[in-house]
Scaffold this active site. Structure first.
Site, PDB file in Angstrom:
ATOM      1  CE  LYS A 176      37.919  36.596  94.252  1.00  0.00           C
ATOM      2  NZ  LYS A 176      39.220  36.848  93.584  1.00  0.00           N
ATOM      3  N   GLY A 229      41.673  40.279 103.516  1.00  0.00           N
ATOM      4  CA  GLY A 229      41.998  41.265 102.488  1.00  0.00           C
ATOM      5  C   GLY A 229      41.861  42.660 103.057  1.00  0.00           C
ATOM      6  CD  GLU A 252      41.494  37.473 110.907  1.00  0.00           C
ATOM      7  OE1 GLU A 252      42.199  38.453 111.197  1.00  0.00           O
ATOM      8  OE2 GLU A 252      41.040  36.684 111.758  1.00  0.00           O
ATOM      9  CB  CYS A 286      47.661  42.219 107.364  1.00  0.00           C
ATOM     10  SG  CYS A 286      48.065  40.657 108.177  1.00  0.00           S
ATOM     11  CD  GLU A 384      46.888  47.616 104.966  1.00  0.00           C
ATOM     12  OE1 GLU A 384      45.832  47.615 104.307  1.00  0.00           O
ATOM     13  OE2 GLU A 384      47.286  46.645 105.624  1.00  0.00           O
TER      14      GLU A 384
HETATM   15  P1  NAD Z   1      41.752  43.072  98.437  1.00  0.00           P
HETATM   16  O1  NAD Z   1      40.697  43.419  99.420  1.00  0.00           O
HETATM   17  O2  NAD Z   1      41.996  43.983  97.307  1.00  0.00           O
HETATM   18  O3  NAD Z   1      41.476  41.638  97.794  1.00  0.00           O
HETATM   19  C1  NAD Z   1      41.324  40.475  98.588  1.00  0.00           C
HETATM   20  C2  NAD Z   1      40.446  39.504  97.863  1.00  0.00           C
HETATM   21  O4  NAD Z   1      39.147  40.052  97.741  1.00  0.00           O
HETATM   22  C3  NAD Z   1      40.923  39.155  96.447  1.00  0.00           C
HETATM   23  O5  NAD Z   1      40.713  37.786  96.223  1.00  0.00           O
HETATM   24  C4  NAD Z   1      39.987  39.997  95.592  1.00  0.00           C
HETATM   25  O6  NAD Z   1      39.785  39.480  94.302  1.00  0.00           O
HETATM   26  C5  NAD Z   1      38.706  39.946  96.395  1.00  0.00           C
HETATM   27  N1  NAD Z   1      37.773  41.025  96.114  1.00  0.00           N
HETATM   28  C6  NAD Z   1      38.030  42.259  95.616  1.00  0.00           C
HETATM   29  N2  NAD Z   1      36.876  42.962  95.490  1.00  0.00           N
HETATM   30  C7  NAD Z   1      35.878  42.161  95.919  1.00  0.00           C
HETATM   31  C8  NAD Z   1      34.463  42.309  96.039  1.00  0.00           C
HETATM   32  N3  NAD Z   1      33.859  43.439  95.683  1.00  0.00           N
HETATM   33  N4  NAD Z   1      33.758  41.282  96.540  1.00  0.00           N
HETATM   34  C9  NAD Z   1      34.359  40.130  96.921  1.00  0.00           C
HETATM   35  N5  NAD Z   1      35.680  39.919  96.807  1.00  0.00           N
HETATM   36  C10 NAD Z   1      36.439  40.929  96.321  1.00  0.00           C
HETATM   37  O7  NAD Z   1      43.058  42.856  99.314  1.00  0.00           O
HETATM   38  P2  NAD Z   1      44.502  42.465  98.772  1.00  0.00           P
HETATM   39  O8  NAD Z   1      45.065  43.667  98.099  1.00  0.00           O
HETATM   40  O9  NAD Z   1      44.444  41.183  98.050  1.00  0.00           O
HETATM   41  O10 NAD Z   1      45.287  42.178 100.116  1.00  0.00           O
HETATM   42  C11 NAD Z   1      45.898  43.173 100.836  1.00  0.00           C
HETATM   43  C12 NAD Z   1      45.045  43.550 102.022  1.00  0.00           C
HETATM   44  O11 NAD Z   1      44.792  42.391 102.797  1.00  0.00           O
HETATM   45  C13 NAD Z   1      45.726  44.514 102.940  1.00  0.00           C
HETATM   46  O12 NAD Z   1      44.791  45.467 103.374  1.00  0.00           O
HETATM   47  C14 NAD Z   1      46.178  43.637 104.095  1.00  0.00           C
HETATM   48  O13 NAD Z   1      46.371  44.318 105.299  1.00  0.00           O
HETATM   49  C15 NAD Z   1      45.068  42.666 104.168  1.00  0.00           C
HETATM   50  N6  NAD Z   1      45.495  41.430 104.843  1.00  0.00           N
HETATM   51  C16 NAD Z   1      44.980  41.156 106.081  1.00  0.00           C
HETATM   52  C17 NAD Z   1      45.401  40.028 106.772  1.00  0.00           C
HETATM   53  C18 NAD Z   1      44.847  39.682 108.137  1.00  0.00           C
HETATM   54  O14 NAD Z   1      45.018  38.542 108.564  1.00  0.00           O
HETATM   55  N7  NAD Z   1      44.206  40.593 108.832  1.00  0.00           N
HETATM   56  C19 NAD Z   1      46.350  39.191 106.197  1.00  0.00           C
HETATM   57  C20 NAD Z   1      46.846  39.498 104.927  1.00  0.00           C
HETATM   58  C21 NAD Z   1      46.394  40.622 104.255  1.00  0.00           C
END
Ligand code: NAD
Length: 484
Positions: A176, A229, A252, A286, A384
């Site tokens: 997704k 995420g 992650e 991140c 963050e």
């Molecule tokens: P997010 O958690 O808002 O969304 C990530 C994904 O999860 C999206 O595809 C979203 O549609 C989905 N999602 C949202 N709610 C959900 C639910 N209830 N159930 C299942 N899926 C759901 O994160 P974002 O805003 O897309 O990304 C930014 C975040 O990601 C930051 O916190 C960043 O630090 C983190 N990040 C971490 C890494 C790592 O490798 N550790 C890398 C990149 C980004």
């Protein structure tokens, strides 16, 4: 090479490029101009279930096929990703604002598909020599249907780093994309189709967290889920998994990464690297070093040089090759970062930037922003921000620097700058972080080293020598031998 915007991008379910079954779409806007970029299918509950069912049906044949044959599909996809790298950069850019000049993610995705198409021969079992009367072995076996949920800040990269190891080990996939950046991924769905993957092996859907992400997290037929995420969403996914089939979950998550700068550091190099870490992708990384702790004796020199460098970021149209500073991904991110900046103005001292540029640019641009003397307990220091906003605070002793660096719920990446080798290693050992850079900082990583977080930054590790393990069960087999 196709260059047009996919005005109606499609999902890939069971080998067919489809719209949502109920016809629903959601709009994606170019954050640099706020012009509409595309209407994107919103996967319904039925669509999500159909993708999982297709993956389940495709699993027996795919897992029985053997690594060498599966590798052929991955190699084809790698070649197509490389061929289409410019278009993929443009599609990410008009969805979430990344400057095309800094977009190398189609190539990193291709590198992942190429790497895993060779690496499958290293998957081996074990045998015990401590079991008299028995012959023993372990088998590594795919889970079955694997769900992959990716964020918006580097979609092509995360697609490659998760899907390639999941597929080569014989799993079938439902991926997704993020609602903020689904366009390049939708184009990759077309490339997957072009590469000729058997129907149902690699499904790609688009949509919001609810319903499609949530359905994947609680689906009884999904046996493993790899997520990148926010920590907030990671916890929700873990809860759903625990409530349903206890699927394996790899997380992650977010970061609030510290960089510690001691007085004997190479100042020029340190400024250059720590500035790049928080500036690239407009701070939406991140592992960005969003907290910098500088030894007091060199603080004013460091801060002046850092401000000069950071202020030099070239904001502009991300499609322009000269631009290295794009807008925030969308209005939600923009407003969120501004909220933190307002909070920072109350708790700390604003030393650079501090403004949103929506009124003057019509896009969600935010100035590179520096805060000084911010209390360690303030929200902007603890949470963050995910924007071009850095906290620069000072310390006097090594112990104080380590205590401040570790005083966080996150633990993704930390950096230490010093010419003293013993101190560098002492500090590296003391930092509560899954990654530590010595005289370097994020986004620098080693591709075959484990990547992942301590504390709330995640669980599990990814990387070229690690990710296949995330998608393989281990079975022990013992056989009793009849005495002669
Ligand atoms: P997010 O958690 O808002 O969304 C990530 C994904 O999860 C999206 O595809 C979203 O549609 C989905 N999602 C949202 N709610 C959900 C639910 N209830 N159930 C299942 N899926 C759901 O994160 P974002 O805003 O897309 O990304 C930014 C975040 O990601 C930051 O916190 C960043 O630090 C983190 N990040 C971490 C890494 C790592 O490798 N550790 C890398 C990149 C980004």
């Amino acid at each position: 090479m196709a260059t047009g915007t996919p005005v109606r991008p499609h999902m890939l379910i069971n080998g067919k490029l489809v719209e949502a079954s109920d016809g629903k779409t959601f709009p994606v806007y170019n954050p640099a101009t706020r012009a509409i970029s595309a209407h994107v299918p919103e996967a319904s509950i039925d669509d999500t279930n159909a993708a999982v069912a297709a993956a389940k049906a495709a699993f027996p044949a795919w897992s029985a096929m053997g690594g060498a044959k599966r590798a052929g599909y991955l190699k084809k996809l790698a070649a197509l990703l490389r061929e289409n790298k410019e278009e993929l950069a443009r599609l990410d850019s008009i969805a979430m604002g990344v400057p095309v000049a800094t977009h190398h993610y189609a190539l990193t995705a291709a590198a992942n598909f190429d790497h895993y198409s060779e690496a499958w021969t290293t998957v081996q079992g074990q045998a015990s020599v401590n079991t008299p009367g028995l012959v023993t072995m372990t088998l590594r076996q795919p889970y079955g249907v694997v769900a992959l949920i990716i964020p918006w800040n580097a979609p092509c990269h995360f697609l490659g780093s998760k899907a390639a190891p999941a597929l080569i080990t014989g799993n079938t996939v439902v991926l997704k994309s993020s609602e903020k950046a689904p366009l390049a991924v939708a184009r990759i769905a077309e490339l997957v189709s072009e590469a000729g993957f058997p129907p149902g092996v690699f499904n790609i859907i688009s949509g919001h967290g609810v319903p499609s992400g949530q359905i994947l997290s609680r689906h009884m037929d999904v046996r493993a889920l790899s997520f990148t995420g926010s920590s907030r969403t990671g916890k929700l996914i873990q809860e759903e998994a625990a409530r349903t089939n206890l699927k394996k979950v790899i997380l992650e998550l977010g970061g609030k990464s510290p960089a510690l700068v001691f007085e004997d550091a190479n100042l020029e190099k340190t400024v250059e690297q720590t500035q790049f870490s928080i500036q690239v992708n407009s701070g939406q990384v991140c592992m960005a070093n969003s907290r910098i702790y500088v030894q007091k004796s060199i603080a004013s020199k460091f801060i002046e040089a850092f401000k000069t460098k950071f202020a030099g970021a070239r904001a502009g149209n991300p499609l322009d090759k000269e631009t290295n500073h794009g807008p925030q991904a969308d209005e939600i991110q923009y407003r969120n970062v501004l909220k933190y900046i307002e909070e920072g103005k109350k708790s700390g001292t604003l030393a650079l930037g501090g403004n949103g540029k929506l009124e003057s640019t019509n896009g969600f641009f935010i100035e590179p922003t520096v805060f000084l003397d911010t209390p360690e307990t303030s929200r902007i220091t603890k949470e963050e921000v995910f924007g071009p906003v850095v906290i620069i605070n000072t310390f006097e002793t090594e112990a104080e620097a380590i205590a401040k660096a570790n005083d966080t719920e996150f633990g993704l990446y930390a950096a230490v700058y010093t010419r003293d080798v013993s101190r560098a290693m002492r500090v590296a050992k003391a930092l509560e972080s899954g990654y530590v850079g010595i005289n370097c900082t994020s986004p620098l990583t080693g591709i075959d080293l484990p990547f992942g977080g301590y504390k709330s930054s995640g669980q599990g590790r990814e990387g070229w020598l690690y990710s296949m393990n995330n998608f393989l069960e281990t079975k022990s087999i013992i056989m009793q031998i009849d005495e002669a």
